[in-house]
Structure formats: structure tokens, C-alpha cells
Design a protein around this motif. Structure first.
Motif, PDB file in Angstrom:
ATOM      1  N   TRP A   5       0.837  -1.203   0.000  1.00 43.15           N
ATOM      2  CA  TRP A   5       0.000   0.000   0.000  1.00 43.15           C
ATOM      3  C   TRP A   5       0.873   1.255   0.000  1.00 43.15           C
ATOM      4  N   LEU A   8       1.878   1.903  -3.519  1.00 43.57           N
ATOM      5  CA  LEU A   8       0.741   2.449  -4.276  1.00 43.57           C
ATOM      6  C   LEU A   8       0.478   3.900  -3.889  1.00 43.57           C
ATOM      7  N   ALA A  24      -9.059   4.309  -3.677  1.00 40.24           N
ATOM      8  CA  ALA A  24      -8.051   3.339  -4.109  1.00 40.24           C
ATOM      9  C   ALA A  24      -7.621   2.452  -2.938  1.00 40.24           C
ATOM     10  N   TYR A  28      -7.747  -1.554  -2.610  1.00 49.91           N
ATOM     11  CA  TYR A  28      -6.563  -2.334  -2.240  1.00 49.91           C
ATOM     12  C   TYR A  28      -6.888  -3.286  -1.084  1.00 49.91           C
ATOM     13  N   ALA A  31      -9.099  -6.119  -2.354  1.00 55.21           N
ATOM     14  CA  ALA A  31      -8.333  -7.084  -3.152  1.00 55.21           C
ATOM     15  C   ALA A  31      -7.396  -7.896  -2.270  1.00 55.21           C
ATOM     16  N   ASP A  32      -6.740  -7.240  -1.324  1.00 56.88           N
ATOM     17  CA  ASP A  32      -5.817  -7.931  -0.435  1.00 56.88           C
ATOM     18  C   ASP A  32      -6.546  -9.003   0.370  1.00 56.88           C
ATOM     19  N   ILE A  47      -1.489 -10.596  -4.266  1.00 58.46           N
ATOM     20  CA  ILE A  47      -1.850  -9.189  -4.392  1.00 58.46           C
ATOM     21  C   ILE A  47      -0.753  -8.381  -5.090  1.00 58.46           C
ATOM     22  N   PRO A  50      -1.831  -7.675  -8.990  1.00 61.87           N
ATOM     23  CA  PRO A  50      -2.715  -6.548  -9.295  1.00 61.87           C
ATOM     24  C   PRO A  50      -2.084  -5.193  -8.967  1.00 61.87           C
ATOM     25  N   VAL A  51      -1.280  -5.136  -7.911  1.00 62.92           N
ATOM     26  CA  VAL A  51      -0.599  -3.880  -7.568  1.00 62.92           C
ATOM     27  C   VAL A  51       0.366  -3.496  -8.681  1.00 62.92           C
ATOM     28  N   PHE A  54      -1.602  -2.198 -11.627  1.00 59.53           N
ATOM     29  CA  PHE A  54      -2.092  -0.855 -11.302  1.00 59.53           C
ATOM     30  C   PHE A  54      -0.992   0.179 -11.547  1.00 59.53           C
ATOM     31  N   ILE A  69      -9.009   1.263 -10.386  1.00 62.71           N
ATOM     32  CA  ILE A  69      -9.577   0.397  -9.347  1.00 62.71           C
ATOM     33  C   ILE A  69      -9.946  -0.964  -9.943  1.00 62.71           C
ATOM     34  N   LEU A  72      -6.915  -3.011 -10.215  1.00 63.16           N
ATOM     35  CA  LEU A  72      -6.526  -3.534  -8.907  1.00 63.16           C
ATOM     36  C   LEU A  72      -7.386  -4.732  -8.507  1.00 63.16           C
TER      37      LEU A  72
END
Length: 139
Positions: A5, A8, A24, A28, A31-32, A47, A50-51, A54, A69, A72
Motif C-alpha cells: 500500500w 501504491l 483506491a 486495495y 483485493a488484499d 496481491i 494486481p498492484v 495498477f 480500481i 486492482l
């Protein structure tokens, strides 16, 4: 929060305001949690993929927050097939809106057979929404 995070957030801070950064962050966290206990072949937490997608989209100039989003969240349906999220599409729609849910749906491969992949890529190529195509390119 955590290292991913923080990465990001460092990318978002110069571009987006507080309200968008909070959206966002919510994506996150969602998704996490969805990918909890799911790992990539190299042993890293899922994860991270996707990060990375992004960040690739952001660095390529994508500034539409709903597209970012969706990127993500793009594997939330596909990579979390257990019973933790039996109504994942509905959860995404309620929490992040119809457009994000639609984009996540378009970016999801539901059938990993050869025929399923052909149908999936045909759908991505022919969809009118450029946000979906950008999401797949970042993926």
C-alpha cells in the motif's frame, strides 16, 4: 499499513486527491483480503500482481480512477474461487459501482480452456470501453 500500500500510495499522492486515494485504498484492502492465502508461483503474495498492474497503468498515463480500481480488482473473481466471496460481483458493484464491476467482469477469464480464452480475448477486443482494454494491457 503495509509495504505494498505504501508503494501504491507513493504513486497516487502526486496525482490524486485525498478522496480518490481513499477509494483506491478501499479497493486495495478489498483485493488484499480477497487474495488472502493465495500465492504466485514464485511464492509471493498474489496481491503483488494486481498492484504491479495498477502501477504499470498509472505510469503509462492512466488517470481514470475507476479503470485503475478495476485493474486492482481484476483477479478478484478469477483467483479467489473459494467460498469466501460467493457473491463477488455483487460485492464489487455495491462497494465500487457498476462501471468498476463491469470492467472487472470484462477483465475476468471465467473459462481457462482454449475455447474459453478465445471467447475472452474476443470480448476484450470488441468491447467499446477503452478502460477494459487498458486494464488487460497493464495485466
Amino acid at each position: 499499513m503495509d509495504k505494498l500500500w505504501g508503494m501504491l500510495h507513493a504513486h497516487l499522492r502526486p496525482i490524486f486527491g485525498r478522496s480518490d486515494i481513499l477509494k483506491a485504498k478501499a479497493a486495495y484492502i478489498f483485493a488484499d483480503k480477497a487474495h488472502l492465502g493465495v500465492f504466485r508461483e514464485d511464492g509471493s503474495k498474489y496481491i503483488t500482481h494486481p498492484v504491479q498492474s495498477f502501477i504499470i497503468a498509472l505510469e503509462a498515463g492512466e488517470r481514470d480512477l475507476e479503470t485503475l480500481i478495476a485493474i486492482l480488482l481484476h483477479d478478484v473473481y478469477e483467483e479467489t474461487r473459494d467460498k469466501r466471496y460467493p457473491k463477488r460481483f455483487e460485492h464489487v458493484r455495491v462497494k465500487f459501482g457498476q462501471l468498476v464491476a463491469y470492467r472487472v467482469h470484462i477483465m475476468t477469464k471465467y473459462d481457462h480452456t482454449k475455447e474459453g480464452k478465445v471467447i475472452y480475448w474476443y470480448g476484450v477486443r470488441t468491447c467499446a470501453d477503452h478502460g477494459d482494454k487498458k486494464g488487460k494491457l497493464a495485466d
